[in-house]
Enzyme design. Structure first.
Site, short mmCIF file in Angstrom:
data_model
loop_
_atom_site.label_atom_id
_atom_site.label_comp_id
_atom_site.label_asym_id
_atom_site.label_seq_id
_atom_site.Cartn_x
_atom_site.Cartn_y
_atom_site.Cartn_z
N GLU A 134 0.84 -1.21 0.00
CA GLU A 134 0.00 0.00 0.00
C GLU A 134 0.87 1.26 0.00
OE1 GLU A 134 -2.15 -1.71 3.34
OE2 GLU A 134 -4.02 -1.54 2.20
N GLU B 93 -3.75 -9.68 3.93
CA GLU B 93 -4.64 -9.34 5.05
C GLU B 93 -5.68 -10.41 5.35
OE1 GLU B 93 -3.58 -7.20 2.79
OE2 GLU B 93 -3.04 -5.33 3.77
#
Ligand code: HXC
Length: 261
Positions: free
Chosen positions: A115, A135
């Site tokens: 990210e 995640e």
């Protein structure tokens, strides 16, 4: 200024921000996200000295192996939202810099690391680097922009595949799908990033900054509005000394000396 979790160095117009927690594979805890934001403020406030920013990770193994799982495990939803907002605040600063940003991805680039890299203007990666949004393997979803910036880089299908499987891809695949703009030997990674940074820094900071601004800001507008936005930005460059200098230098057959004014 010294930071606990990052290093900020500048040399001849090119700054390097190194995420520096190698024992945790440079995992992003809130203190590190805060340091990143503060270091980016220093970059923003030193436009005369810094034209391009390279972001990399400390050590040979990792760029950033994600948000810090030991910090996240016992968080409640309010604390989770705060951490996410802290990351968005810091990563948003990367996009809002006039200076061009290059992620030099030296190893694991996972979760919050991908990210972070996705927030940079481009990504040059080591052929040993590995990329993923793991995640869901931890029972959460990406929370530092991964569902959005990764999707804009690779398209919905590949983003959903990466996020739903949580598995890693290698540098060649990252290059093929559009995450990596260039792949380099590990020993040549910083040289390659510096080479591109050197080419960019010779250009006027205003024009480079406006180009990245209009590309990012107009990316999700309908084409007619986006084109109109471009026209407005283009027209504004004619208010700068750099435009006069750039065109005069061309006509006088010499290199332009841009001042960023
Ligand atoms: C905290 C981490 C970490 C992380 C690694 N470490 N990743 N600590 N948060 N994300 C620590 C390990 O606990 C270990 O500490 C040390 O770094 C070295 O890692 P190892 O696992 O021993 O290394 P290795 O076996 O080589 O495996 C490397 C790895 C693995 C494949 C990268 O570490 C890994 O899978 N890490 C987690 C990756 C991940 O799930 N990231 C996404 C996080 S979620 P000790 O003390 O034992 O030496 C995320 C969400 C963002 O980013 C948005 C949410 C808001």
């Amino acid at each position: 200024k010294d930071f606990e979790n990052v290093l900020l160095e500048a040399n001849d117009g090119i700054a390097t921000l190194t995420i520096n927690r190698p024992k945790s594979l440079n995992a992003l805890n809130s203190a590190t996200l805060t340091d990143i934001g503060d270091a980016l403020d220093v970059v923003k406030n030193n436009e005369d000295a810094i034209k391009v920013l390279i972001i990399t990770g400390s050590g040979e193994k990792a760029f950033v192996a994600g948000a810090d799982i030991s910090q996240m495990r016992d968080m409640n939803p309010i604390e989770a939202a705060e951490l996410s907002k802290l990351a968005h605040n810091s990563f948003g600063k990367i996009e809002n810099l006039k200076q061009f940003t290059i992620a030099a991805v030296n190893g694991y680039c996972l979760g919050g690391g991908l990210e972070l890299a996705s927030s940079c203007d481009m990504r040059i990666v080591s052929n040993k680097a590995k990329f993923g949004q793991p995640e869901v393997t931890l029972g959460i979803v990406p929370g530092f922009g991964g569902t959005q910036r990764l999707t804009r880089l690779v398209g919905r299908g590949k983003a959903k595949e990466m996020i739903a499987t949580g598995t890693m891809i290698n540098a060649d695949e990252a290059h093929r799908v559009g995450i990596a703009d260039e792949v380099a030997e590990p020993a040549e990674l910083i040289d390659k990033a510096t080479e591109i940074a050197t080419t960019i820094k010779r250009n006027g900071l205003i024009a480079v900054g406006m180009a990245k601004y209009v590309i990012d800001r107009a990316a999700d507008l309908p084409l007619d509005l986006a084109i109109d936005f471009e026209t407005q930005m283009w027209a504004q460059t004619f208010a700068t000394e750099d435009q006069t200098e750039g065109m005069t230098a061309f006509l006088e057959k010499r290199h332009a000396k841009f001042t960023g004014k």
